[in-house]
Design an enzyme around this catalytic site. Structure first.
Site, PDB file in Angstrom:
ATOM      1  N   HIS A  97       0.674  -1.079  -0.531  1.00  0.00           N
ATOM      2  CA  HIS A  97       0.231   0.119  -0.151  1.00  0.00           C
ATOM      3  C   HIS A  97       0.614   1.606   0.139  1.00  0.00           C
ATOM      4  CE1 HIS A  97      -3.982  -1.981   1.104  1.00  0.00           C
ATOM      5  NE2 HIS A  97      -3.452  -2.392   0.660  1.00  0.00           N
ATOM      6  N   HIS A 259      -1.779 -12.238  -2.794  1.00  0.00           N
ATOM      7  CA  HIS A 259      -3.245 -12.790  -2.250  1.00  0.00           C
ATOM      8  C   HIS A 259      -2.793 -14.581  -0.907  1.00  0.00           C
ATOM      9  CE1 HIS A 259      -6.421  -9.723  -3.280  1.00  0.00           C
ATOM     10  NE2 HIS A 259      -5.434  -9.081  -2.237  1.00  0.00           N
TER      11      HIS A 259
END
Length: 735
Positions: A97, A259
């Protein structure tokens, strides 16, 4: 949510953007803000002026740093317990992020500067609980102090998180310099987090935005508008990731690779169970936010996105389990405990296959997000994901390269990289290297080349315009563009309207012929590049213009630029070829009428934005405008703003004539190519024409003060020196 989310939005810039379709005038009540021109950018640094951070970083023992971070990753803290006893997934998300805000439209965002520490990013909903990740790393930052920026630490820690979980990364380069305060990046028009006012047409994002909603790094994981539609999500993903510089293969690799690790946290509604974010939290929170009231508020009860689940059976280990799980089941949509859409295996399959993060006796079924299902249902994504499923080594290599690109894309060319872990070979998406040793020029050679340029038949204005056109593409946000590479002579740059293609191609033809002659006749010029020749031409014209006005300026030419070829990936990749084209260039008075840019901000706002990208402060901006006007270096040789009767001489006439009290200004008639007419008070004749940019230096109080300082009778020598210094700064950006 924020108690005052408007505090995180640059309202001045935002109001101007929202007014762009309604008026060409500066919006009422909005004063052009010059704050972003304060240098250094991003706050006031406490470092000494001569502190060399990249050199300081290279004194760090990276093996020792890796060991220190590994200890952090695997030592769970009572104040914020680690899922599965390992902080790897949390730190990986923090690094992702931190870097994932990058967008190619204007090069802003990304890991450089460590902006995740400041508002608005530190308080975005998508960054919930990343304040804890940074706080976990504080002992490492404290140990290495100024030698290790937060920006480098966050990315390096993300790499170590991957490596500690069994993944082999592609490399790491240090050299990111921290900012010391929030920046002025425009993140969107919305006044409320997790809302969307940035799409038009069929879900087409406004430029230069990339994320699909205010407060998200990428897209809504539930699907567009929280609708669990994987095909619609795929379209949104493709648009957003392309805006961030990623192709389909890189996109699939990043989503599937990222993920592979960790879980989502949504056992309760985040709106109801989380307190205010860091910027709205009370003082005693000491910079931490999102205090959770669900259960004990941490560990098993931690709340983040509102989605709740675990992707794989090995959440802290690199393997192919994400893709095996994705394609191993049929999937049904259901609501998380917090009421958000996610997906579970059909018919109760997969039960008991994934571990609980805290209780070894408890197991669960896997979950997927709508954006995960997009990789299986979109035909193009599915083909790539299937290939990765059956070729794990190819998947690992693609993820490694995509992760390196994600975390280094805003650093510019390889000569900016520091540390022994940086890859040695250039990559297609990197800017061309700068090579001062291989293309050094003796001083007498520079003098002879300069004279030949002045005698080649090109005007001073043409030489200055050409050098500026090459340099003005630079943007410091991601160190792209600028003089290196001589892309000006290649398509698409040679065809941009701002560069007046007909004239530019004629000028370049003269310079190409001269280059071949110089390489064969001037000692030391055998390796002279076109990029360097273009820059020398600008210096030669400015030196001659100053001398004609009675001023001597030092020639501080810095060689070493290289030339790209037509088929070089830096030039041919459509993702990168178009984004450097300016919609306006106030330095050249382009466009001459605001009607040509009805979908853009008023030209003066674009001027300030461009000046920030060129690392200019307000005084340097003022000097450059004044100098380029009297040199006649305007778009298509138009007279607008050339407020002198002797163009081509470097004087302070632009300022003295602009401030002449005997001249008053009126809006030009509709059929005029200018924005304003300067009218002589004695004769009522139009004696000057000007643009909005020109009049900015009398109408804006801060800029008028600088213009007055250069208009003094005894200021011309100082102005000429300041102009030369600012010009040199722009010509060497990126080197």
């Amino acid at each position: 949510m924020a108690q005052n989310p408007d505090a995180y939005i640059d309202k001045t810039y935002d109001q101007a953007l929202n007014a762009r379709r309604d008026t060409t005038e500066t919006p009422v009540g909005v004063r052009l803000d010059l704050t972003i021109l304060q240098q250094p950018l991003g706050g006031t640094s406490p470092f000494e002026q001569d502190f060399d951070y990249p050199a300081a970083f290279e004194t760090i023992d990276l093996e020792e740093l890796a060991a220190d971070i590994d200890d952090i990753l695997t030592t769970s803290q009572d104040w914020w317990p680690a899922d599965y006893g390992h902080y790897g997934p949390l730190i990986l998300r923090m690094a992702w992020h931190c870097a994932g805000t990058y967008r190619i439209g204007d090069g802003r965002g990304g890991a450089n500067g460590g902006m995740q520490r400041f508002p608005p990013l530190n308080s975005w909903p998508d960054n919930r609980n990343l304040d804890k990740a940074r706080r976990l790393l504080w002992p490492v930052k404290q140990k290495y102090g100024r030698r290790l920026s937060w920006a480098d630490l966050m990315v390096f820690a993300g790499n170590r998180a991957l490596e500690s979980m069994g993944f082999a990364t592609f490399g790491f380069a240090g050299g990111r310099i921290d900012a010391w305060g929030p920046d002025e990046t425009y993140w969107g028009p919305e006044k409320t987090m997790l809302t969307d006012q940035r799409h038009s047409g069929v879900r087409e994002l406004d430029e230069p935005l990339a994320a699909s909603e205010m407060g998200l790094i990428y897209v809504d994981p539930q699907g567009p508008g929280t609708q669990p539609d994987p095909i619609a999500a795929a379209k949104e993903i493709r648009q957003t990731f392309a805006r961030m510089g990623m192709n389909d293969e890189e996109t699939v690799a990043l989503i599937a690779g990222g993920h592979t690790f960790g879980k989502t946290h949504g056992k309760a509604d985040p709106v109801e169970s989380l307190g205010p974010e860091p910027e709205a939290a009370p003082m005693e929170a000491q910079g931490l936010g999102w205090q959770c009231t669900h259960g004990c508020g941490k560990g098993h009860d931690a709340v983040g996105t509102g989605l709740e689940g675990i992707w794989t059976k090995t959440p802290t280990q690199w393997d192919n389990s994400f893709l095996e799980t994705l394609f191993g089941y049929e999937w049904d949509v259901e609501l998380s405990p917090a009421g958000q859409w996610q997906w579970v295996p059909s018919n109760g399959e997969g039960t008991g296959t994934v571990p609980d993060p805290f209780d070894p006796e408890t197991t669960h079924h896997p979950t997927m997000l709508t954006t995960d299902l997009a990789l299986a249902e979109d035909p193009d994504y599915r083909e790539i994901a299937h290939r990765f499923l059956h070729h794990p080594a190819e998947f690992a290599d693609s993820f490694a390269r995509a992760w390196f690109k994600l975390t280094h894309i805003d650093m510019g060319p390889r000569h900016q990289y520091r540390g022994r872990l940086a890859p040695a070979k250039p990559l297609d998406w990197q800017e061309p290297d700068y090579n001062p040793e291989g293309q050094a020029l003796p001083e007498d050679a520079i003098s002879e080349i300069s004279q030949r340029l002045l005698d080649c038949g090109l005007t001073r204005a043409q030489l200055v315009r050409t050098a500026w056109a090459a340099a003005a593409t630079y943007r410091h946000s991601d160190r792209r563009g600028g003089t290196n590479g001589a892309r000006l002579r290649l398509s698409p740059q040679c065809d941009w309207e701002v560069n007046n293609p007909e004239e530019l191609k004629a000028v370049l033809a003269v310079l190409e012929d001269l280059l071949q002659t110089l390489r064969g006749t001037v000692d030391g010029a055998q390796n002279l590049s076109m990029a360097d020749l273009i820059v020398i031409g600008g210096y030669a014209a400015i030196e001659a213009a100053a001398a004609e006005a009675g001023h001597q300026i030092p020639v501080r030419f810095q060689p070493g630029r290289t030339d790209l070829t037509e088929d070089d990936p830096h030039n041919t990749d459509p993702l990168w070829a178009a984004v450097l084209e300016p919609s306006a260039d106030g330095f050249r008075n382009y466009p001459e009428r605001q009607e040509q840019a009805t979908e853009a901000l008023p030209v003066e706002y674009q001027l300030i934005d461009q000046a920030q990208q060129l690392c200019l402060d307000a005084a340097e901006l003022t000097a450059l405008i004044g100098g380029m006007r009297v040199l006649g270096a305007t778009y298509r040789d138009l007279p607008h703003g050339v407020l002198t009767h002797a163009p081509g001489r470097l004087t302070n006439a632009f300022f003295s004539n602009l401030l002449d009290p005997d001249v008053y200004w009126e809006p030009a008639p509709e059929n005029s190519p200018a924005d304003y007419h300067g009218i002589c008070g004695r004769t009522a004749e139009v004696i000057w024409t000007a643009s909005r940019v020109d009049l900015l230096f009398t109408s804006h109080r801060g800029l008028r003060t600088l213009a007055e300082d250069y208009a003094y009778d005894d200021a011309e020598e100082r102005f000429v020196q300041d102009f030369a210094a600012a010009w040199h700064k722009v010509m060497t950006l990126g080197l």
